[in-house]
Design an enzyme around this catalytic site. Structure first.
Site, PDB file in Angstrom:
ATOM      1  N   ASP B  35      41.744  40.101  41.945  1.00  0.00           N
ATOM      2  CA  ASP B  35      41.342  38.703  41.803  1.00  0.00           C
ATOM      3  C   ASP B  35      40.883  38.199  43.169  1.00  0.00           C
ATOM      4  O   ASP B  35      41.642  38.243  44.130  1.00  0.00           O
ATOM      5  CB  ASP B  35      42.564  37.897  41.310  1.00  0.00           C
ATOM      6  CG  ASP B  35      42.188  36.487  40.912  1.00  0.00           C
ATOM      7  OD1 ASP B  35      40.991  36.174  40.901  1.00  0.00           O
ATOM      8  OD2 ASP B  35      43.107  35.699  40.615  1.00  0.00           O
ATOM      9  N   GLU B 131      37.196  38.482  38.827  1.00  0.00           N
ATOM     10  CA  GLU B 131      38.513  38.927  38.399  1.00  0.00           C
ATOM     11  C   GLU B 131      38.328  40.064  37.403  1.00  0.00           C
ATOM     12  O   GLU B 131      37.466  39.977  36.527  1.00  0.00           O
ATOM     13  CB  GLU B 131      39.186  37.741  37.692  1.00  0.00           C
ATOM     14  CG  GLU B 131      40.656  37.829  37.528  1.00  0.00           C
ATOM     15  CD  GLU B 131      41.159  36.654  36.667  1.00  0.00           C
ATOM     16  OE1 GLU B 131      42.241  36.798  36.112  1.00  0.00           O
ATOM     17  OE2 GLU B 131      40.464  35.633  36.549  1.00  0.00           O
TER      18      GLU B 131
END
Lengths: 366, 393
Positions: B35, B131
């Protein structure tokens, strides 16, 4: 109000009238019909505010005139369940007593003032046509219009008068049907309204034994009178497209078929098409057309049919239902399928004054 | 926090390496969740050095009721969060620099990020531009259950290093035996952190998590959990499957599995698109049927453009309405055929819109969505080429 009627005759009238009142009536009062009794008979009226009907019935005996609203569904059930030939109505304040043989029903009526005014037929402005001509025009076009009400102009049939020719055109955007017929015209009609699908269905329903039908085209409505019935239909909003714009521009391939054999072949191939995308592929070569279709995970089909081919080899696919519906409405032994390309309009020719245009389906990739 | 102004070094919470990498059961998966940290804002700070160290908000304008897409960590210190109204964010952090999103640039950075992922595995499931889940099991354990010598932790380190050196951005990563725990882990030491949860730690780790961390438990289900005395995942273990089914319906038993740290969801590299949509939050609430129908026009155009661009067709249309008081409703219908243009979309959408309370409530947002998408290769019925102004409307 007090009268005696022939049960079957009254039931027939109520059945026709009740097709106008729908279960989804806009206002509850519209689920009634209005029964007006005068010395010479009865008039039944019904409307859903789009289509209105006025139906005249003879009565066996009138003892007292009157005017009342009655629920259509209950009235037709009573007349259907009755067993005797004659049926007696008597109004007492707002409730109607109906007697037929040994059975008596009492149903509550409503105030006729609550009912919308239904326009009368203006014979002054009417055109007169052959009943069969009118019914043919409706039958050969109505099937092609869109089912969805939201498609305004496509949810109706355009009606136009050019000199002594009456023309009806309908389309759902994917196919188009145009039929015209000549008649003995005495009037100049400028309007070319789009008549609602339900209006045309009702026009056709009231066509009775009378060989003539009267048609009155106005700005806001179109009215038809046949025998004892009058129907008026509201006109749809929207702009109706010009059918001439979508006639095939090129004639790359012409194939002549016996009409019934072509219909059979299309039906055979349509067995194995998928629900979501009805599509049958056509290939033309050596005096034959080969139809192929495929239903994912179910199977496929191949149908061959002889035809006279003139033009370039071409592959094209159609929704077979659209072709069959057009062919079904033609009354000739031989038809010509005219193709202008794989993704441009095609038409079926053969019957005079009948144009049927269909858009192809894209060919499956690969 | 952007690595350029980070005062502290990257955080690693990897624990002691296992003595024998084969400790992991042969069937045990190794999942990474990567992320990016404050992605949009970090890209802006990377490309515009004058923004480094300053509170940056990427999002819509406050004057147009925009919302925050991403806030830099400098802005987050003032309490600015994603999805907050920009006006509110600027009130919290008056010195914030508000920038409109520049998606092509973020897209380019995202593509570079994916290129880094693909050096290690093709099993990548993107969740958004910044992500993704990666299944690196095959890189760590061979088909016959032997260790390859590398570890998931090595791969996570390599990815983070490449992101730092090549993209000049920072990423946080979580390593765990499944998607649920990997995602929780990547969030634990953000920004610029790496957290590893070993298979043998999974159950214990999961038990201590607040229920809200469980996928599928949102604010409303969380409320329900608290009412039943379920604060931590471990609390689920005190109840039978039947009891949980009574409380939460069919989801109940799956919550129990997740609460035990078990999550069998595979990493799905090719996410099939299931819907396509468009929505607009109005600068000022709109009122009345007429205004709403008018506002729907450009949305129908936009949806049609997106349908054409993505080459999709669909059979279910949904109209979404958010009222002035933030309550929302949706109305759907299945269509007899895929819409063939913006006008056709509008034809279907207007009756749906009439079916809501728009006539007597203020409307903040309208949206259109097409779902039940069809195979784009399937044959498609063409429409008659009438002139554009006469297609039945």
């Amino acid at each position: 109000m007090r009268f005696t009627a022939n049960r079957q005759r009254l039931l027939d009238a109520v059945s026709v009238v009740s097709s106008v009142t729908g279960p989804k009536a806009v206002r509850p009062v519209l689920q009634n019909l209005r029964l007006v009794v005068d010395v010479s008979g009865a008039t039944l009226l019904a409307t859903d505010l789009e289509v209105a009907i006025r139906y005249r019935v003879e009565l066996l005996e009138v003892e007292e005139v009157g005017d009342i609203l009655l629920p259509v569904a209950k009235l037709s059930s009573i007349l259907r369940e009755g067993t005797a030939d004659g049926v007696k109505f008597s109004l007492d304040d707002r409730s109607v007593r109906i007697t037929c043989g040994g059975a008596t029903w009492r149903i509550n009526g409503e105030n006729p003032d609550e009912f919308p005014v239904i326009p009368g037929f203006d014979e002054e402005k009417a055109l007169t046509l052959e009943r069969d001509t009118f019914s043919t025009l409706i039958r050969k076009t109505l099937f092609a219009c869109a089912r969805e009400k939201t498609r305004f102009a496509f949810h109706g049939v355009r009606m136009e008068v050019n000199g002594d020719e009456l023309r009806l055109v309908a389309t759902d955007g994917k196919r188009l049907a145009m039929k015209s017929a000549s008649f003995d015209n005495t009037r100049d009609v400028k309007q070319a309204p789009i008549v609602l699908q339900k209006g045309l269905m009702t026009f056709e329903r009231i066509l009775g034994p009378d060989p003539k039908v009267q048609l009155c085209i106005e700005d806001k409505q179109v009215m038809v009178k046949s025998g004892c019935a009058e129907v008026s239909s509201r006109v749809a909003d929207g702009v109706f497209p010009d059918w001439r714009n979508v006639l095939p521009k090129a004639r790359l391939l012409k194939a002549i078929f016996p009409r019934l054999e072509l219909m059979t072949a299309l039906r055979q191939a349509s067995v194995l098409t998928s629900e979501e995308s009805r599509s049958v592929r056509m290939k033309f070569a050596d005096g034959r057309m080969v139809l192929t279709s495929r239903a994912a995970d179910v199977g496929d089909s191949r149908v061959e049919i002889n035809c006279t081919i003139d033009g370039e080899p071409l592959e094209v696919a159609f929704n077979p239902d659209y072709l069959v519906e057009g062919l079904k409405n033609m009354e000739v032994a031989e038809v010509t399928l005219v193709l202008s390309g794989a993704e441009t309009p095609a038409c079926i020719e053969g019957e005079e004054n009948f144009v049927y245009i269909v858009m192809p389906v894209t060919l499956r990739a690969g | 926090m952007c690595p350029f102004n980070s005062q502290r070094g990257p955080v690693e919470n990897v624990g002691p390496e296992p003595h024998d990498p084969r400790m992991a059961a042969p069937t045990q998966r190794r999942i990474l969740h990567v992320d990016m940290d404050a992605f949009y804002a970090s890209v802006e700070q990377r490309d515009r050095p004058e923004l480094r160290g300053k509170p940056v908000i990427v999002g819509g304008k406050a004057s147009e009721r925009g919302v925050v897409c991403t806030a830099s960590y400098e802005a987050r210190r003032f309490g600015v969060k994603s999805a907050m109204a920009t006006a509110e964010a600027v009130r919290l952090c008056p010195s914030a620099i508000v920038l409109p999103p520049d998606f092509p640039r973020y897209q380019a950075a995202s593509e570079a990020l994916h290129e880094i992922f693909r050096r290690h595995t093709t099993l990548v499931e993107p969740l958004s531009l910044d992500e993704a889940y990666l299944d690196v099991t095959a890189c760590v354990i061979t088909g016959d259950g032997h260790a390859t010598g590398t570890s998931a932790t090595h791969i996570a380190r390599a990815i983070r290093a490449a992101v730092r050196d090549e993209l000049h951005l920072s990423a946080s990563a979580g390593v765990a035996p499944n998607k649920f725990l990997a995602k929780v882990a990547s969030d634990m030491h953000k920004p610029d952190g790496l957290t590893v949860i070993r298979p043998e730690q999974a159950a214990e780790f999961a038990r201590a998590l607040p229920v809200r961390k469980v996928p599928g438990i949102g604010p409303r289900t969380e409320e329900l959990c608290l009412r039943y005395g379920l604060k931590l995942c471990g609390d689920f273990l005190r109840h039978s499957e039947d009891q949980l089914r009574r409380w939460f319906g069919i989801q109940g038993p799956s919550f129990l599995l997740l609460a035990c740290g078990i999550d069998e969801r595979p990493v799905e590299c090719e996410r099939e698109r299931t819907s396509i949509g468009i929505e607009e939050t109005f600068v000022k609430d709109i009122e009345g049927l007429f205004a709403c129908v008018q506002a729907l026009g450009p949305l129908a155009d936009g949806l049609w453009q997106r349908m054409c661009a993505a080459e999709v067709r669909g059979r279910t249309l949904t109209v979404k309405v958010k009222y002035g008081d933030f309550t929302r409703c949706t109305r759907s219908r299945s269509l007899s055929e895929t819409p063939t243009g913006a006008a056709a979309i509008l034809d279907y959408a207007v009756p749906l819109l009439r079916n809501t309370d728009i006539a007597f409530r203020r409307v903040r947002l309208l949206g259109l969505q097409l779902s039940k998408l069809e195979d784009p290769a399937a044959p498609q019925q063409l429409v008659l080429p009438f002139a554009a102004d006469s297609n039945g409307h």
